[in-house]
Design an enzyme around this catalytic site. Structure first.
Site, PDB file in Angstrom:
ATOM      1  N   HIS A  49     -10.198  -6.072  -1.770  1.00 26.89           N
ATOM      2  CA  HIS A  49      -9.575  -5.098  -2.504  1.00 26.89           C
ATOM      3  C   HIS A  49      -9.512  -5.387  -3.937  1.00 26.89           C
ATOM      4  CE1 HIS A  49      -6.039  -2.618  -3.943  1.00 26.89           C
ATOM      5  NE2 HIS A  49      -5.624  -3.771  -4.504  1.00 26.89           N
ATOM      6  N   GLU A  98       0.669  -5.090  -8.548  1.00 27.63           N
ATOM      7  CA  GLU A  98      -0.045  -5.925  -7.276  1.00 27.63           C
ATOM      8  C   GLU A  98       0.020  -7.601  -7.456  1.00 27.63           C
ATOM      9  OE1 GLU A  98      -2.959  -2.544  -5.916  1.00 27.63           O
ATOM     10  OE2 GLU A  98      -3.825  -4.145  -6.621  1.00 27.63           O
ATOM     11  N   ASN A 123     -13.169  -3.440   4.638  1.00 23.65           N
ATOM     12  CA  ASN A 123     -14.022  -3.412   3.610  1.00 23.65           C
ATOM     13  C   ASN A 123     -14.249  -4.653   2.860  1.00 23.65           C
ATOM     14  OD1 ASN A 123     -11.701  -2.993   2.282  1.00 23.65           O
ATOM     15  ND2 ASN A 123     -12.538  -0.894   1.249  1.00 23.65           N
ATOM     16  N   ARG A 159     -14.338  -3.633  -9.827  1.00 23.06           N
ATOM     17  CA  ARG A 159     -14.622  -2.670  -9.016  1.00 23.06           C
ATOM     18  C   ARG A 159     -16.105  -2.447  -8.686  1.00 23.06           C
ATOM     19  NH1 ARG A 159     -10.344  -0.065  -7.142  1.00 23.06           N
ATOM     20  NH2 ARG A 159     -11.336   1.962  -7.079  1.00 23.06           N
ATOM     21  N   TYR A 195       0.984  -1.085  -0.004  1.00 26.80           N
ATOM     22  CA  TYR A 195      -0.176  -0.086   0.191  1.00 26.80           C
ATOM     23  C   TYR A 195       0.955   1.179  -0.121  1.00 26.80           C
ATOM     24  CZ  TYR A 195      -4.608  -2.354   0.711  1.00 26.80           C
ATOM     25  OH  TYR A 195      -5.617  -2.907   0.659  1.00 26.80           O
TER      26      TYR A 195
HETATM   27  P1  CMP Z   1      -8.538  -0.702  -0.798  1.00 29.58           P
HETATM   28  O1  CMP Z   1      -9.463  -0.761  -2.162  1.00 29.58           O
HETATM   29  O2  CMP Z   1      -7.570  -1.913  -0.399  1.00 29.58           O
HETATM   30  O3  CMP Z   1      -7.507   0.567  -0.912  1.00 29.58           O
HETATM   31  C1  CMP Z   1      -6.976   1.136   0.113  1.00 29.58           C
HETATM   32  C2  CMP Z   1      -7.674   0.874   1.284  1.00 29.58           C
HETATM   33  O4  CMP Z   1      -7.303   1.883   2.367  1.00 29.58           O
HETATM   34  C3  CMP Z   1      -9.323   0.825   1.076  1.00 29.58           C
HETATM   35  O5  CMP Z   1      -9.521  -0.465   0.351  1.00 29.58           O
HETATM   36  C4  CMP Z   1      -9.674   0.702   2.432  1.00 29.58           C
HETATM   37  O6  CMP Z   1      -9.492  -0.480   3.230  1.00 29.58           O
HETATM   38  C5  CMP Z   1      -8.594   1.701   3.179  1.00 29.58           C
HETATM   39  N1  CMP Z   1      -9.188   2.947   3.256  1.00 29.58           N
HETATM   40  C6  CMP Z   1      -9.618   3.992   2.176  1.00 29.58           C
HETATM   41  N2  CMP Z   1     -10.159   5.199   2.600  1.00 29.58           N
HETATM   42  C7  CMP Z   1      -9.961   4.983   3.965  1.00 29.58           C
HETATM   43  C8  CMP Z   1     -10.359   5.938   5.074  1.00 29.58           C
HETATM   44  N3  CMP Z   1     -10.924   7.288   4.819  1.00 29.58           N
HETATM   45  N4  CMP Z   1     -10.124   5.543   6.466  1.00 29.58           N
HETATM   46  C9  CMP Z   1      -9.783   4.291   6.622  1.00 29.58           C
HETATM   47  N5  CMP Z   1      -9.341   3.238   5.760  1.00 29.58           N
HETATM   48  C10 CMP Z   1      -9.698   3.836   4.287  1.00 29.58           C
END
Ligand code: CMP
Length: 138
Positions: free
Chosen positions: A116, A127, A113, A86, A50
């Site tokens: 990814h 990735e 969430n 997505r 990341y």
């Molecule tokens: P992902 O698609 O894995 O890409 C980056 C990740 O950062 C995202 O999913 C979330 O898990 C996390 N993320 C993105 N925005 C926020 C936020 N505002 N607060 C906390 N986590 C975040």
């Protein structure tokens, strides 16, 4: 045109027992599984994955979460794989995700969430290479 994308089933979804359901959703949506592995990553590995988010306020918390338990790393293939995954995932924040999306069904918060997916072709390439060797893509 057939395209590859990269995906992770995140530690929250695995802890809650949603791994199989998410894989089924992905296959039902027409993706072919090119590569799949269950593994745990360290905090430094999560920071490497990341790194584009390293200046974000949530970077420390995100990388702690992503190294908090097993994940499933996936390479997926179909026409328009990046955009279609997505769409299937739904909005980053599950509160804004549409009905029927993986995040609406399984995600608990904007950070935890469930899944990814790569956001662009160059990201997908980085990735996929982060998690898989060429000989594992079949
Ligand atoms: P992902 O698609 O894995 O890409 C980056 C990740 O950062 C995202 O999913 C979330 O898990 C996390 N993320 C993105 N925005 C926020 C936020 N505002 N607060 C906390 N986590 C975040």
């Amino acid at each position: 045109m057939s395209q590859r994308t990269f995906s992770i089933i995140k530690p929250d979804a695995m802890r809650k027992g949603h791994t199989g359901a998410i894989l089924a959703d992905i296959e039902k949506a027409g993706f072919r599984i090119v590569a799949i592995k269950k593994l745990s990553i360290s905090k430094p590995q999560a920071e490497g994955f990341y790194y584009v988010h390293k200046e974000r306020p949530f970077f420390d918390s995100l990388t702690t979460f992503m190294s908090s338990g097993p994940i499933v790393a996936l390479v997926l293939e179909k026409d328009n794989a990046i955009g279609d995954l997505r769409k299937l995932m739904g909005a980053t924040n599950p509160a804004n995700a549409e009905e029927g999306t993986i995040r609406k069904r399984y995600a608990g918060s904007i950070e935890e969430n469930a899944i990814h997916g790569s956001d662009a072709a160059e990201t997908a390439q980085f990735e996929i290479g982060f998690f898989f060797a060429g000989h594992e893509l079949v």
